[in-house]
Design a protein around this motif. Structure first.
Motif, PDB file in Angstrom:
ATOM      1  N   ALA A  25      -0.817  -6.557  -7.859  1.00 23.97           N
ATOM      2  CA  ALA A  25      -1.916  -5.884  -8.560  1.00 23.97           C
ATOM      3  C   ALA A  25      -2.949  -6.851  -9.130  1.00 23.97           C
ATOM      4  O   ALA A  25      -4.145  -6.558  -9.122  1.00 23.97           O
ATOM      5  N   GLY A  48       2.631   4.365  -1.197  1.00 24.54           N
ATOM      6  CA  GLY A  48       2.354   5.298  -2.282  1.00 24.54           C
ATOM      7  C   GLY A  48       0.899   5.356  -2.700  1.00 24.54           C
ATOM      8  O   GLY A  48       0.558   6.040  -3.662  1.00 24.54           O
ATOM      9  N   VAL A  49       0.010   4.660  -1.983  1.00 26.88           N
ATOM     10  CA  VAL A  49      -1.412   4.673  -2.317  1.00 26.88           C
ATOM     11  C   VAL A  49      -2.113   5.725  -1.458  1.00 26.88           C
ATOM     12  O   VAL A  49      -2.040   5.684  -0.230  1.00 26.88           O
ATOM     13  N   THR A  87      -6.400  -1.110  -4.514  1.00 25.79           N
ATOM     14  CA  THR A  87      -5.263  -0.484  -5.186  1.00 25.79           C
ATOM     15  C   THR A  87      -3.982  -0.904  -4.490  1.00 25.79           C
ATOM     16  O   THR A  87      -3.830  -0.725  -3.291  1.00 25.79           O
ATOM     17  N   CYS A  88      -3.088  -1.474  -5.247  1.00 25.83           N
ATOM     18  CA  CYS A  88      -1.798  -1.903  -4.708  1.00 25.83           C
ATOM     19  C   CYS A  88      -0.711  -0.913  -5.114  1.00 25.83           C
ATOM     20  O   CYS A  88      -0.785  -0.296  -6.170  1.00 25.83           O
ATOM     21  N   GLY A  89       0.281  -0.815  -4.252  1.00 21.63           N
ATOM     22  CA  GLY A  89       1.445   0.017  -4.510  1.00 21.63           C
ATOM     23  C   GLY A  89       2.690  -0.767  -4.161  1.00 21.63           C
ATOM     24  O   GLY A  89       2.802  -1.942  -4.483  1.00 21.63           O
ATOM     25  N   GLU A 104       6.869  -3.487  -9.296  1.00 24.63           N
ATOM     26  CA  GLU A 104       5.772  -2.992  -8.468  1.00 24.63           C
ATOM     27  C   GLU A 104       4.621  -2.542  -9.361  1.00 24.63           C
ATOM     28  O   GLU A 104       4.846  -2.070 -10.463  1.00 24.63           O
ATOM     29  N   PRO A 105       3.404  -2.678  -8.913  1.00 24.27           N
ATOM     30  CA  PRO A 105       2.957  -3.369  -7.708  1.00 24.27           C
ATOM     31  C   PRO A 105       2.850  -4.881  -7.937  1.00 24.27           C
ATOM     32  O   PRO A 105       2.161  -5.326  -8.846  1.00 24.27           O
ATOM     33  N   HIS A 124      -5.464   5.617  -5.217  1.00 18.70           N
ATOM     34  CA  HIS A 124      -4.609   5.775  -6.404  1.00 18.70           C
ATOM     35  C   HIS A 124      -3.161   5.602  -5.988  1.00 18.70           C
ATOM     36  O   HIS A 124      -2.734   6.143  -4.978  1.00 18.70           O
ATOM     37  N   TRP A 125      -2.411   4.869  -6.800  1.00 16.26           N
ATOM     38  CA  TRP A 125      -0.979   4.689  -6.547  1.00 16.26           C
ATOM     39  C   TRP A 125      -0.225   5.795  -7.266  1.00 16.26           C
ATOM     40  O   TRP A 125      -0.476   6.055  -8.455  1.00 16.26           O
ATOM     41  N   ASP A 126       0.724   6.407  -6.591  1.00 17.35           N
ATOM     42  CA  ASP A 126       1.492   7.504  -7.186  1.00 17.35           C
ATOM     43  C   ASP A 126       2.574   7.022  -8.156  1.00 17.35           C
ATOM     44  O   ASP A 126       3.243   7.829  -8.790  1.00 17.35           O
ATOM     45  N   ARG A 162       0.826  -1.205   0.000  1.00 18.44           N
ATOM     46  CA  ARG A 162       0.000   0.000   0.000  1.00 18.44           C
ATOM     47  C   ARG A 162       0.860   1.254   0.000  1.00 18.44           C
ATOM     48  O   ARG A 162       0.364   2.365   0.107  1.00 18.44           O
TER      49      ARG A 162
END
Length: 183
Positions: free
Chosen positions: A71, A32-33, A78-80, A67-68, A37-39, A30
């Motif tokens: 996913a 950056g999520v 949402t995965c990061g 990464e991710p 939304h993942w950055d 997770r």
């Protein structure tokens, strides 16, 4: 230049040192999520190395890991960034080609990982599929937060974790398989 098909065949035939990534959201990634939304920011220790770090995708095909990682496994969330890539990059020089098997699903309690439950059965199925391409070296387990919502669940965690370890080792025919647990 290699085609995608040749690259996939090459990855499938390479013997791998396999690590099962299991548990809940922290393992699924997770980092950056924000606001679902993942950055897309990837720290240097998590950068891909397509020649040395592979992942087993949801369709049981080997592909370069990036990464991710989860996913297509924890697909409803949402995965990061998670700990899998940094772990693989840290050990690849010592062990050789690393095969990561993502299995984690966010928000799950340990009882959902009991033998006979969907998550457990999926993890064992994926691990057995991966084992045909190398040796399972360890299970990395990062889970527990969902088991803190009640006193009963917290008190039952130790017994449930011991049972999980016993069952995974039994079902993967590996009585001394290391289980690396983050608590």
């Amino acid at each position: 230049m290699e085609t995608g098909k040749n690259s996939t065949q090459e990855h499938s035939q390479t013997k791998k040192n396999i690590f099962i990534l299991s548990g809940q959201s922290n393992m699924a990634g997770r980092g950056g999520v924000r606001n679902h939304h993942w950055d897309a920011a990837v720290p240097p220790e998590c950068l891909p190395d397509p020649s040395s770090v592979l992942r087993l995708d949801a369709h049981l095909h080997w592909q370069p890991a990036r990464e991710p990682l989860h996913a297509d496994i924890d697909a409803k969330k949402t995965c990061g960034v998670g700990p899998g890539m940094s772990f693989a990059n840290a050990v690849k020089e010592r062990v050789g080609v690393v095969g990561l098997v993502p299995c984690a699903v966010g928000g799950t309690a340990i009882k959902e990982w009991a033998r006979g439950e969907h998550l457990y059965q999926s993890m064992v199925r994926r691990a057995k599929a991966a084992a045909g391409h190398g040796e399972i070296k360890a299970v990395l387990w990062y889970q527990g937060e969902s088991d803190t919502s009640s006193q009963h669940d917290a008190e039952a965690y130790k017994v449930n974790m011991e049972r999980l370890i016993h069952n995974v080792r039994l079902d993967l025919h590996s009585p001394s398989l290391p289980i690396i647990q983050v608590s």
